[in-house]
Structures are given as C-alpha cells and as structure tokens.
Design an enzyme around this catalytic site. Structure first.
Site, short mmCIF file in Angstrom:
data_model
loop_
_atom_site.label_atom_id
_atom_site.label_comp_id
_atom_site.label_asym_id
_atom_site.label_seq_id
_atom_site.Cartn_x
_atom_site.Cartn_y
_atom_site.Cartn_z
N GLU A 45 -71.15 -141.33 19.36
CA GLU A 45 -70.53 -140.11 18.82
C GLU A 45 -71.14 -139.74 17.47
O GLU A 45 -71.34 -138.56 17.17
CB GLU A 45 -69.01 -140.28 18.70
CG GLU A 45 -68.29 -140.33 20.03
CD GLU A 45 -68.42 -139.05 20.84
OE1 GLU A 45 -68.75 -138.00 20.26
OE2 GLU A 45 -68.22 -139.10 22.07
N TYR A 128 -62.42 -135.38 15.03
CA TYR A 128 -63.06 -135.40 16.35
C TYR A 128 -63.50 -136.81 16.74
O TYR A 128 -63.20 -137.28 17.84
CB TYR A 128 -64.29 -134.47 16.38
CG TYR A 128 -65.15 -134.76 17.60
CD1 TYR A 128 -64.75 -134.32 18.86
CD2 TYR A 128 -66.30 -135.54 17.51
CE1 TYR A 128 -65.49 -134.62 19.99
CE2 TYR A 128 -67.04 -135.85 18.64
CZ TYR A 128 -66.63 -135.39 19.87
OH TYR A 128 -67.35 -135.71 20.99
N ASP A 146 -64.49 -130.61 19.23
CA ASP A 146 -65.75 -130.26 18.56
C ASP A 146 -66.12 -128.83 18.97
O ASP A 146 -65.34 -128.13 19.62
CB ASP A 146 -66.85 -131.27 18.90
CG ASP A 146 -67.25 -131.24 20.37
OD1 ASP A 146 -66.59 -130.52 21.17
OD2 ASP A 146 -68.22 -131.93 20.74
#
Length: 365
Positions: A45, A128, A146
């Site tokens: 991520e 997020y 996002d």
C-alpha cells in the site's frame, strides 16, 4: 453529517454480491495477494501511493526478498532501505514506513495493530492505509478511501462533492461504511479499488463491462462521464538547475548527500546549484563549487546533457556539465564524498540523478 439520500433505496446486498463475485473471477494475480500478511499488505500500500501497479511489482518482490519481515526492516540500515527503494520516488514514504515498523516491533511485539485507533498513530499511516491494512489483512469492516474509490463511488452514487477537497473524503468514507460487506470486507474493499483500476477508469470508463452497472446511478442518469468533480491542481513551479559530474585526479566521482529534511532527504546526488540570471551558467557553477565545497574545477564549456524531471509540484530543468577537480579534496571539510564507479552503485540516488549518470556513461562511450 446527513446520511446520503442515494443510499435510502440502494440495493446494498446485491451490490456487494455482484462486486465481490466479479472480484473473485477477475482479480489480478498480484504478489501481495498471495497471503494476508499485514506487513506485506502494508508495504504494498505504501509503494502503491503515487505509483502504478506494474511499476510496483518488481520493487515489491525485491523489497520483500531483502526485508521479508517487520524485524528485518526495523533492523536494516537506512541507506540500505533507501537503495532498495531507489527509483520509486517519494522517499519520505519509506522513511516513515521504517520508523513505523520499528515502533510496531518495540511497542506491539512485531504484530501490526488491529484497530484503527492504534494503527493510525503509526508514522505515515493515514486513514486510507489504515483501512486497507485492517480490512484486507484482518477482515475488519473499515473504509479505505483513495482516489480510485472516490471516483467509483462518485459515479455509482452520483456524489457531486469535489474530490480534490479534503472535506469531501468524509462523504465517501460514510458511503463505504454504509456499503461495505461485513462478511467479506477484504474482498469488498479490494474489489472497489480493482474496479477503479480496470473498469471505472478516469477517462472512457468501460461501463458495458462493469459488474455493477445496473446499480450505477451515474450510468442510469447519463452523467458518469461528468463525474467525479475535481478541481485542477495549481500550476507547477519550474526550477533551473546546474549539475556537475566531477572526477578528481584519481578518477573518483564527487557526490553530495542531500539534507536530512525536505525533498529527497538523505539521498545522494551530483553537486547541484540553482542558476543565476546575472551569471553565465558555467561561471555560476564554477563559483558555487568553490564557495560551497572549496573546489577548484575545470568544466566543459557546454552541458553534455539537459534533463527535465517532473515532480507533482515542481519541475527541475537540469543542465549537466562534465568537469575535473584540481588538487586534493578534503572530504571531511567540503561535505563531499569521492567514490569509484563501482562504489557509486552502493548509494541511493533520486531518479533524476540516475538519469544523469546514464547520460554521462553514454556521453563517455
């Protein structure tokens, strides 16, 4: 905050089912999907912020091979970590990641926290990233919003809030919280992201292939091409730079470490200065090398290459000169390091200076 009216009669269960079933069939084979290791999901991520999936895959594989566990990354030397990240850009991401990983090791016994409150306290972990790790690794029904998710939901629910405004995020977090599958939050959040990446793209979305088209209010109303609403970014700043690729009398290359804070912090570069409208470029570079590093240099009359490097907020226009250093160099006093070409590969350079080095090698052959 008022509940979204669009959700009052929205077929949430059918939407969840259609979206997740599509994801089960069509999901891409990505290395961080091999298991539910929260550390690997976290690394992926962080890498995927501002970077395309195809670019990230080889970096992710090399990074995990080098730092396979939280302990391995926590104990690694920063220079080694920056070198493994070299080329991905936005280097504060990996510095924050290593800082946070060290805290996880010390405070949580090497186990990534399972609550939003705890995980959000870690450096660099925003709303997020927290939601992505919690939902994907731990199956906690938490929102992970996002740009992809905002684009998808703005079309599906006809949300006209400007996604460029920070205040709009709360609207989309509220939407995901209402829609998310509590039985399979991992697949639900990944499916929303995948839908944005493969089908509900920024331009020319493939609506006829969309698994949730019948639930999409934007498509039904014919306004999907007008969404999301997003104001344009501010104009980027251009900076004119002069760079010197210098060798001393032994053929060693002079490199400089950038400051500990700010843009490209702690990365290495060839000596670089900004231009001065009142000085010829060659004179300016010669003068600054003497002032900053106490170097007496002979520079070629013209740059051997010109490089433009684009950041999100500024553009570097770089004229690059080849030169030689006269006399001995006191590395301790002048804040430079002299390295051989082989040693150069051990240092982490930003992409712009990697391009300079390649251009220099091509120029010399």
């Amino acid at each position: 905050m008022q509940p979204l009216k669009q959700l009052e009669n929205f077929p949430i269960k059918q939407f969840q089912r259609d979206l997740i079933q599509w994801f089960e069939r069509e999901q891409r084979d990505l290395p961080w999907r091999k298991d539910k290791d929260p550390y690997k999901i976290w690394v992926s991520e962080v890498m995927l912020q501002q970077t395309r999936v195809d670019t990230v895959i080889p970096y992710f594989n090399r990074f995990i091979e080098k730092f396979p566990t939280i302990d391995a990354l926590a104990e690694a030397d920063e220079e080694e970590v920056l070198k493994a990240w070299e080329g991905l850009g936005y280097y504060s991401r990996v510095r924050n990641l290593q800082t946070a990983v060290r805290e996880v090791k010390e405070k949580y016994g090497g186990v990534v926290p399972k609550t939003r409150k705890e995980i959000s306290k870690l450096k660099g972990v925003g709303p997020y990233t927290a939601g992505a790790i919690l939902s994907i690794a731990y199956d906690v029904p938490e929102h992970a919003v996002d740009g992809n998710v905002m684009r998808v939901l703005s079309r599906i629910l006809t949300i006209w809030d400007d996604i460029a405004k920070a205040s709009s995020r709360k609207v989309f977090e509220q939407a995901v919280t209402a829609l998310i599958s509590h039985e399979n939050p991992s697949y639900f959040n990944q499916a929303l992201m995948e839908l944005g990446a493969l089908i509900c793209t920024p331009t020319s979305p493939s609506c006829l292939l969309c698994p949730v088209r019948e639930h999409c209010l934007g498509f039904q109303e014919g306004v999907h091409e007008q969404l999301p609403v997003k104001t344009k970014k501010q104009k980027v700043k251009r900076v004119q730079l002069l760079v010197a690729v210098l060798r001393d009398e032994k053929g060693r290359l002079a490199i400089h470490k950038r400051p500990k804070e700010g843009l490209l912090a702690n990365l290495w570069e060839f000596p670089t200065v900004e231009t001065d409208p009142f000085q010829a470029p060659n004179d300016r570079l010669t003068f600054e090398l003497k002032e900053r590093y106490d170097l007496h240099v002979n520079l070629e009359a013209k740059p051997f290459t010109k490089i433009e490097h684009v950041f999100s907020h500024l553009i570097w226009n770089m004229d690059v000169y080849e030169g030689t250093v006269q006399g001995n160099v006191d590395e301790a006093k002048c804040d430079l390091k002299l390295v051989t070409e082989d040693e150069l590969t051990e240092y982490a350079f930003p992409v712009s200076h990697q391009r300079i080095w390649k251009a220099y090698q091509d120029h010399r052959t």
